[in-house]
Design a protein around this motif. Structure first.
Motif, mmCIF file in Angstrom:
data_model
loop_
_atom_site.group_PDB
_atom_site.id
_atom_site.type_symbol
_atom_site.label_atom_id
_atom_site.label_comp_id
_atom_site.label_asym_id
_atom_site.label_seq_id
_atom_site.Cartn_x
_atom_site.Cartn_y
_atom_site.Cartn_z
ATOM 1 N N ILE A 272 0.840 -1.201 0.000
ATOM 2 C CA ILE A 272 0.000 0.000 0.000
ATOM 3 C C ILE A 272 0.872 1.247 0.000
ATOM 4 N N ILE A 273 0.514 2.204 -0.859
ATOM 5 C CA ILE A 273 1.157 3.519 -0.855
ATOM 6 C C ILE A 273 0.140 4.537 -0.356
ATOM 7 N N ILE A 274 0.529 5.293 0.647
ATOM 8 C CA ILE A 274 -0.368 6.284 1.230
ATOM 9 C C ILE A 274 0.353 7.622 1.282
ATOM 10 N N GLY A 275 -0.339 8.683 0.909
ATOM 11 C CA GLY A 275 0.250 10.017 0.935
ATOM 12 C C GLY A 275 0.232 10.609 2.337
ATOM 13 N N VAL A 276 1.383 11.120 2.777
ATOM 14 C CA VAL A 276 1.496 11.736 4.104
ATOM 15 C C VAL A 276 2.140 13.110 3.928
ATOM 16 N N PRO A 277 1.492 14.195 4.343
ATOM 17 C CA PRO A 277 2.059 15.528 4.122
ATOM 18 C C PRO A 277 3.276 15.791 4.990
ATOM 19 N N ARG A 278 4.243 16.463 4.390
ATOM 20 C CA ARG A 278 5.438 16.891 5.097
ATOM 21 C C ARG A 278 5.679 18.365 4.812
ATOM 22 N N PHE A 279 6.381 19.017 5.740
ATOM 23 C CA PHE A 279 6.547 20.471 5.767
ATOM 24 C C PHE A 279 7.094 21.024 4.453
ATOM 25 N N GLY A 280 8.130 20.417 3.912
ATOM 26 C CA GLY A 280 8.640 20.796 2.604
ATOM 27 C C GLY A 280 9.419 22.092 2.545
ATOM 28 N N ARG A 281 9.791 22.654 3.667
ATOM 29 C CA ARG A 281 10.608 23.871 3.682
ATOM 30 C C ARG A 281 11.970 23.517 4.269
ATOM 31 N N PRO A 282 12.943 23.207 3.428
ATOM 32 C CA PRO A 282 14.200 22.607 3.886
ATOM 33 C C PRO A 282 15.138 23.569 4.600
ATOM 34 N N GLN A 283 14.892 24.868 4.494
ATOM 35 C CA GLN A 283 15.765 25.833 5.163
ATOM 36 C C GLN A 283 14.911 26.824 5.953
ATOM 37 N N LYS A 284 15.449 27.285 7.072
ATOM 38 C CA LYS A 284 14.655 28.109 7.982
ATOM 39 C C LYS A 284 14.196 29.416 7.339
ATOM 40 N N GLU A 285 14.988 29.945 6.413
ATOM 41 C CA GLU A 285 14.565 31.198 5.767
ATOM 42 C C GLU A 285 13.308 31.026 4.922
ATOM 43 N N PHE A 286 12.965 29.768 4.607
ATOM 44 C CA PHE A 286 11.748 29.518 3.837
ATOM 45 C C PHE A 286 10.514 29.415 4.728
ATOM 46 N N TYR A 287 10.699 29.450 6.053
ATOM 47 C CA TYR A 287 9.548 29.356 6.949
ATOM 48 C C TYR A 287 8.589 30.535 6.767
ATOM 49 N N SER A 288 9.128 31.667 6.345
ATOM 50 C CA SER A 288 8.304 32.874 6.255
ATOM 51 C C SER A 288 7.802 33.152 4.840
ATOM 52 N N ILE A 289 8.023 32.218 3.904
ATOM 53 C CA ILE A 289 7.550 32.457 2.537
ATOM 54 C C ILE A 289 6.214 31.757 2.305
ATOM 55 N N MET A 290 5.426 32.347 1.437
ATOM 56 C CA MET A 290 4.180 31.730 0.999
ATOM 57 C C MET A 290 4.401 31.076 -0.363
ATOM 58 N N GLY A 291 3.762 29.939 -0.541
ATOM 59 C CA GLY A 291 3.910 29.215 -1.793
ATOM 60 C C GLY A 291 3.781 27.718 -1.567
ATOM 61 N N PRO A 292 3.625 26.940 -2.619
ATOM 62 C CA PRO A 292 3.397 25.495 -2.482
ATOM 63 C C PRO A 292 4.691 24.718 -2.240
ATOM 64 N N CYS A 293 5.092 24.637 -0.987
ATOM 65 C CA CYS A 293 6.299 23.877 -0.619
ATOM 66 C C CYS A 293 5.952 22.523 -0.008
ATOM 67 N N LEU A 294 4.748 22.398 0.564
ATOM 68 C CA LEU A 294 4.346 21.177 1.247
ATOM 69 C C LEU A 294 4.449 19.972 0.319
#
Length: 680
Positions: A272-294
């Motif tokens: 079985i393959i199941i999709g699990v969401p992950r944060f997707g922002r590999p660097q801390k400076e990306f924490y404050s950006i908006m956009g589809p990183c997840l």
């Protein structure tokens, strides 16, 4: 059209490319629309709300972008803070009216080449409150982006409403920086290692998870969905909390393991393959950006034979930890190299997902879901406004939240194209009962529950069947003690066989399914029944303890022949998945009247009417073997002639409806007496 000054052109991320392609194919679809609803205890000032949203749009380039196809898809950023905002005077609306309005808003299309791709609706709620609706297209945002927007909204709003000088940290990074990082990552050694990992992890044959369906999957998906919420029983809640503490697992591991055990049980599949969401922002400076990183992590779990829940939970923990290390690789880049039959009308090669939503502040952003959490953001009291989704990206998605009363609110989001709400509600009851059993008996084989699910499948689908008798029986002069079987056959020409194969390929089906569907049309013409059940077999080696499987078909509503083929395809797959549970249903039941098979050899059978497609010396034949004490030779000969006619009719006009085929068949084979009756 607003005048815009374009100031920047940006390449698309790999995720955005997928969204853009989907938009080109389905420009009016709401499949990638998301709507977040927040209820404020105080009435928000309309003018200040507009000023606040304008400041946010100024701060983030992604909210000032459109997406166009030139030599390749690109993102164009403009300088003007154009806002899609409406205030709704809805203080006297009830919740039903509000939800109807919000669902209507969700379904409105975005135009990626025109924008804006973010909209906001401010609704007056009862005497003193407000509802703020954020709606966006996934090409420019994700859940983290919305929680950032909420944080910024409350911060800026409070300063503006107090007539203070606006003090907020300057935005130093934008989504363009993430796109640049991704390009460098893909070209790096780290990116190559991640690519190799996923090719190995997803290597070998991949089979899409096939849930038991209430309705045939349409050839073109509507993406309609629903969600059934439930609050976990307190006994189950307490067992989950205790199990997590005793075994030192993350909460997600417990939820995922229980959901995987449930999926395996109802589908009969153990890979079985199941999709699990992950944060997707590999660097801390990306924490404050908006956009589809997840990122939706494709977690592949191969459940071992005789696996206990204890072993499954340990396996899930190990796989989740391992796969998360490589979460930054865009899976669309290797999808074309994987060994699976991808239906390009669907966006992913996995059809189920698990989402654990939270409502706690983490590094400046809120994860907020549908639970009735009330929280403070910059001294504003906010809660989520619940609304049932009418869109689903997956066949089944397990959503879990924990509200402030320590109850666990969960939901099954489902694909309404194939599932009814009644089925999902039954699944929820089964999931809760089975989960409680597994947590209390974690050393027991989870197949104990799977075998019961296989029995339940046959009971559900065949227990209320009126009769296995489909064809009217002729009888004959032979004694009732006779067991004489006779045969009639016809030759399927090479040209007809080739045309059937081509049609099967165009419908993504098989010749077996088309031959069988044609036989069902013939049975419908002979009996005028829409609800029919017959025995079938295509591979005797897979049947083991039983000599045939059962298929029940529904011809109500006058489906297209192609829809009947899809229905047969689905039910044949299900029958093989649940074959181990059929023996108990057959015990003590009368034998089916009719058998359809496609075998080279002719296995022995005592079924009264047997239709077999088979090959002999390079030539394809159709043969009817019939009990001579029950059916006349003329009946078998007539049905062979009619079967050949229906086959040719399907080839000539593949998109006919069932009643059209039957009508043409009846007019073609009218007797002289019947023909004369037309003119009396």
């Amino acid at each position: 059209m607003d005048q815009r000054t374009f100031i920047k052109t940006i390449a698309l991320s790999e995720t955005q490319k997928d969204y853009f392609i989907h938009y080109l194919v389905h420009p009016t679809s709401a499949f990638y629309h998301e709507q977040f609803l927040f209820r404020f205890e105080q009435r928000l000032d309309v003018t200040v709300t507009i000023r606040t949203l304008t400041e946010i749009v100024k701060r983030h380039e992604i909210n000032r972008s459109i997406f166009v196809l030139e030599d390749e898809p690109i993102q164009k950023v403009y300088s003007e803070p154009i806002l899609d905002f409406e205030h709704v005077a809805s203080a006297d609306w009830d919740d039903k009216t509000i939800r109807a309005y919000l669902n209507q808003e969700l379904g409105k299309s975005f135009q990626l080449d025109k924008g804006p791709l973010f909209s906001c609706r401010l609704l007056d709620y009862k005497e003193m409150g407000s509802i703020l609706s954020f709606k966006y297209h996934h090409i420019c945002s994700d859940g983290w982006s919305v929680s950032l927007m909420l944080d910024e909204f409350t911060m800026i709003y409070q300063q503006l409403i107090a007539d203070q000088e606006l003090v907020i940290q300057r935005t130093t990074h934008h989504y363009a920086d993430f796109v640049e990082w991704e390009l460098n990552y893909l070209a790096s050694q780290e990116g190559e290692e991640a690519r190799a990992f996923w090719k190995k992890k997803l290597g070998g044959p991949l089979k899409r998870l096939e849930l038991p369906m209430d309705k045939t999957r349409p050839s073109t998906p509507s993406f309609k969905g629903g969600i059934s919420f439930f609050t976990c029983k307190h006994e189950l809640r307490d067992e989950m909390i205790a199990y997590r503490k005793n075994h030192h697992y993350q909460t997600d591991v417990i939820y995922l393991s229980l959901f995987l055990a449930f999926l395996s049980r109802i589908s009969g599949q153990d890979d079985i393959i199941i999709g699990v969401p992950r944060f997707g922002r590999p660097q801390k400076e990306f924490y404050s950006i908006m956009g589809p990183c997840l990122v939706m992590l494709p977690l592949r779990i191969k459940i071992p034979k005789n696996c206990s829940f204890k072993e499954l939970a340990r396996l899930v923990q190990e796989e989740l930890s391992l796969c998360s290390r490589y979460q930054n690789y865009p899976f669309s880049l290797i999808a074309g190299e994987l060994d699976y039959d991808r239906d390009k009308k669907y966006s992913s090669f996995f059809s189920t997902a698990f989402v654990h939503q939270k409502a706690i502040k983490q590094d400046g952003a809120y994860f907020v879901g549908n639970a009735q959490n009330t929280f403070q953001s910059n001294d504003l009291t906010i809660s989520s406004y619940p609304i049932h989704k009418n869109i689903s990206q997956y066949d089944l998605c397990f959503v879990v939240e924990k509200d402030n009363q320590q109850d666990i609110l969960a939901g099954f989001e489902y694909n309404a194209d194939i599932l009814n709400e009644e089925t999902v509600v039954k699944w929820i009851a089964d999931f809760e009962a089975a989960s409680l059993f597994l947590l209390k008996n974690d050393s027991e084989n989870i197949l104990m529950l799977k075998s019961q699910a296989k029995k339940d499948y046959w009971t559900k689908n065949f227990v209320h069947l009126p009769s296995f008798k489909i064809l009217p029986e002729d009888g004959s002069s032979l004694s009732s003690d006779s067991t004489v079987f006779e045969r009639e056959k016809f030759e399927i020409t090479g040209l007809l066989s080739t045309q059937i194969s081509r049609l099967a390929q165009s419908w993504d089906s098989s010749a077996f399914e088309i031959f069988m569907s044609t036989f069902l049309v013939l049975l419908h013409a002979e009996s005028e029944k829409e609800d029919m059940a017959l025995a079938f077999r295509a591979d005797c080696d897979q049947l083991q303890k039983i000599s045939f499987l059962l298929l029940r078909t529904d011809l109500s509503g006058n489906p297209l022949f192609s829809e009947l083929v899809l229905q047969v395809q689905r039910k044949v797959k299900e029958a093989y998945q649940y074959k181990d549970g059929l023996e108990s249903l057959l015990h003590g039941q009368p034998e089916p009247q009719i058998l359809f098979e496609m075998n080279e050899e002719e296995p022995h059978s005592t079924i009264d009417f047997q239709f077999r497609i088979h090959e002999s010396q390079g030539q394809l034949y159709g043969t009817i073997t019939y009990h001579a004490n029950v059916f006349k030779r003329e009946t078998a000969q007539r049905m062979l002639s009619q079967y050949e006619y229906v086959l040719q009719s399907v080839i000539a006009q593949p998109h006919q409806r069932i009643r059209e085929l039957v009508s043409h068949l009846n007019s073609q084979f009218l007797s002289n007496d019947d023909y004369e009756q037309l003119f009396l």
